[in-house]
Enzyme design. Structure first.
Site, mmCIF file in Angstrom:
data_model
loop_
_atom_site.group_PDB
_atom_site.id
_atom_site.type_symbol
_atom_site.label_atom_id
_atom_site.label_comp_id
_atom_site.label_asym_id
_atom_site.label_seq_id
_atom_site.Cartn_x
_atom_site.Cartn_y
_atom_site.Cartn_z
ATOM 1 N N SER A 43 11.320 27.427 57.199
ATOM 2 C CA SER A 43 12.371 28.440 57.223
ATOM 3 C C SER A 43 12.462 29.086 58.613
ATOM 4 O O SER A 43 12.611 28.377 59.600
ATOM 5 C CB SER A 43 12.102 29.458 56.116
ATOM 6 O OG SER A 43 13.209 30.306 55.954
ATOM 7 N N ASP A 92 19.140 22.144 50.002
ATOM 8 C CA ASP A 92 19.125 23.494 50.570
ATOM 9 C C ASP A 92 20.427 23.737 51.330
ATOM 10 O O ASP A 92 20.804 22.936 52.181
ATOM 11 C CB ASP A 92 17.936 23.599 51.534
ATOM 12 C CG ASP A 92 17.834 24.943 52.214
ATOM 13 O OD1 ASP A 92 18.384 25.930 51.677
ATOM 14 O OD2 ASP A 92 17.206 25.014 53.282
ATOM 15 N N HIS A 147 14.829 24.563 49.832
ATOM 16 C CA HIS A 147 14.513 25.239 51.098
ATOM 17 C C HIS A 147 13.012 25.247 51.409
ATOM 18 O O HIS A 147 12.607 24.898 52.507
ATOM 19 C CB HIS A 147 15.062 26.661 51.037
ATOM 20 C CG HIS A 147 14.933 27.418 52.321
ATOM 21 N ND1 HIS A 147 15.527 26.988 53.487
ATOM 22 C CD2 HIS A 147 14.262 28.554 52.640
ATOM 23 C CE1 HIS A 147 15.232 27.847 54.461
ATOM 24 N NE2 HIS A 147 14.465 28.793 53.975
#
Ligand SMILES: *[C@@H]1O[C@H](CO)[C@@H](O)[C@H](O)[C@H]1NC(C)=O
Ligand SMILES: *[C@@H]1O[C@H](CO)[C@@H](O)[C@H](O)[C@H]1NC(C)=O
Ligand SMILES: *[C@@H]1O[C@H](CO)[C@@H](O)[C@H](O)[C@H]1NC(C)=O
Ligand SMILES: *[C@@H]1O[C@H](CO)[C@@H](O)[C@H](O)[C@H]1NC(C)=O
Ligand SMILES: *[C@@H]1O[C@H](CO)[C@@H](O)[C@H](O)[C@H]1NC(C)=O
Length: 467
Positions: free
Chosen positions: A197, A391, A444
């Protein structure tokens, strides 16, 4: 506003607006030559809530290492020794995203040796079991709470210290040198840095800062081999709309009108106004549960989620409970007095532990980290850039675009990669030793959705095998 505000939330039910000011500051980091021996970490043999009888079946050490001027910054870490052979296996410095998310999340809900159980009694201390797909089976991991203010990391002199991207990368590099000085039993192990991330910005900056120290000849020597990042945020504007069209969430004419309007920022804003909240339930994995709606209708938990049902490889089915309530569960555990005592957390050092600190005082001075990937490529560090393909937050098309834009030739062209004779993703490798790996059906924070596939991917890559 913008990107990172949204990126630092792990359980966000709205579509992210990937917009923001691009502040490109390509900093070369100052060096920290001092190597004062900080107090070594302490062993953790028992953990409250761990369900198995007796001591932990893996080796865990926690501690603080002071960095910065007069070691005012106290960085907290969890060191989990490799379950294979820690004296020779690689050591990974892991940094969760946000910025502001604690690495305890990675240790207990993602790729570490522990996983929370579905709670049966909400007022009891949450319980944990072993993760059969822990990445610590093949490498040692130092789970670090970085930037300062994250997790159990704190500043001695102030409760409200604002750090920034460059300073944070220096902190990470200084941390690793001091940690290694404190652990002379690992003089020749290979080192890696990993994260996901927002760590798509933090990781290459930390690697660059470590590399800078190596080039200066700072001690102790670090055999830095490379890095890996998952669904890595690298720059603010990405390929969301293309992705939305690719998934068939909008018809062609809507996509064309977006393109005709110029495909610029204003367009994107207008476009997203139409689609916001209505195209997907959960942008971190487009097939997943809408937590807000789930709470409203008072739905019960305890069924495995869509993504898991169609995958079927894993014994550890992901329950929507963890997507929607995971942050609450981990906070309940990490704020318990007996847990903090077992983890050797200093009394009174922080107010409340939170999984992701939305109010972290942090200045995002770097939002485009592509120049750092370019520098690291020139220096020959190997890398694994992986992406869960469902994602929308940091989507795979964006990752494919920037990895390719570094301009290296392809030495292993796009092909499926397999597990149990099934295609579980696609991969290609560039001549800068950068391997891109896409994971089918994942989201994600990829190991949360596809733990076995991600573990196998990591195991192959860290062992220099082809995916
Ligand atoms: C770990 O590796 C070292 C060095 O190769 C070796 O001496 C040791 O016996 C190994 N330990 C185990 C448990 O395999
Ligand atoms: C739930 O946990 C609380 C606190 O440990 C305990 O007092 C209570 O008896 C438990 N309830 C059940 C139904 O087990
Ligand atoms: C921390 O600093 C920020 C920005 O300078 C300020 O808005 C906030 O009120 C401060 N918080 C505390 C607890 O002092
Ligand atoms: C953040 O960093 C930028 C660039 O160094 C600086 O101009 C700005 O004043 C900083 N903002 C805060 C709130 O410290
Ligand atoms: C890739 O890594 C190998 C060893 O791991 C190294 O010898 C080679 O120089 C690297 N390639 C590039 C382009 O840096």
């Amino acid at each position: 506003m913008a990107v990172a505000n949204l990126l630092r939330r792990r359980c966000c039910a709205s579509l992210p607006l990937l917009l923001g000011t691009v502040v490109l500051v390509l900093g070369f980091c100052s060096s920290h030559v001092s190597l004062a021996l900080a107090a070594a970490g302490s062993k953790v043999e028992y953990l409250p809530g761990f369900r198995h009888e007796g001591p932990l079946p893996f080796e865990l050490e926690t501690g603080y290492i002071g960095v910065g001027e007069s070691e005012d910054i106290q960085l907290f870490y969890y060191f989990v020794k490799s379950e294979s052979n820690h004296s020779v296996d690689p050591i990974v410095l892991w940094i969760s995203g946000g910025p502001g998310c604690s690495s305890l999340y990675a240790l207990t809900q993602e790729l570490g040796p522990l996983l929370f159980d579905l709670p049966k009694n909400n007022s009891a201390l949450p319980t944990l079991s072993l993760n059969p797909y822990s990445w610590t089976k093949v490498a040692s991991f130092i789970f670090l709470d970085l930037p300062v203010g994250t997790g159990f990391s704190y500043v001695k002199s102030s409760k409200n210290y604002t750090s920034n991207s460059e300073e944070t990368s220096d902190h990470g590099a200084e941390f690793l040198r001091k940690w290694l000085a404190d652990h002379p039993e690992y003089p020749s192990n290979s080192f890696y840095v990993g994260g996901d991330s927002f760590s798509g910005v933090t990781v290459p900056m930390v690697v660059n800062a470590i590399s800078y120290g190596i080039n200066l000849g700072l001690n102790p020597q670090i055999d830095l081999k490379g890095y890996f990042v998952g669904n890595a945020f690298t720059y603010p504007i990405s390929y969301i709309v293309q992705m939305i069209r690719g998934f068939g969430l909008i018809p062609d004419e809507m996509y064309k009108s977006y393109q005709e309007c110029g495909g610029n920022l204003i367009c994107l804003l207008n476009f997203l106004k139409i689609g916001q909240l209505t195209l997907v339930n959960f942008p971190q994995h487009i097939l997943e549960t809408n937590c807000i709606a789930r709470n409203e209708i008072g739905a019960s938990y305890g069924q495995s989620s869509v993504a898991k049902r169609f995958r079927g490889f894993n014994v550890h089915a992901l329950d929507p409970y963890f997507l929607c309530k995971g942050a609450q569960l981990i906070s309940q555990w990490a704020n318990d007095g007996s847990v903090q005592e077992a983890l050797h957390v200093r009394k009174g050092s922080i107010e409340e532990w939170v999984q992701c600190r939305d109010d972290l005082p942090f200045n995002r001075t770097v939002l485009d980290s592509r120049p750092y990937y370019a520098i690291l490529s020139m220096q020959g560090y190997r890398s694994l850039i992986y992406s869960g393909d469902h994602d929308l937050f940091v989507c795979s098309l964006s990752t494919e675009a920037w990895t390719k834009s570094l301009g290296y030739s392809i030495i292993d062209d796009w092909r499926p990669w397999f597990l149990n004779n099934q295609i579980v993703g696609y991969t290609r490798t560039f001549s800068n030793n950068m391997t891109y790996a896409k994971i089918k059906g994942s989201g994600h924070i990829a190991p949360v959705y596809t733990p076995l596939e991600c573990f196998i991917m990591f195991k192959r890559w860290i062992s220099y095998e082809k995916l």
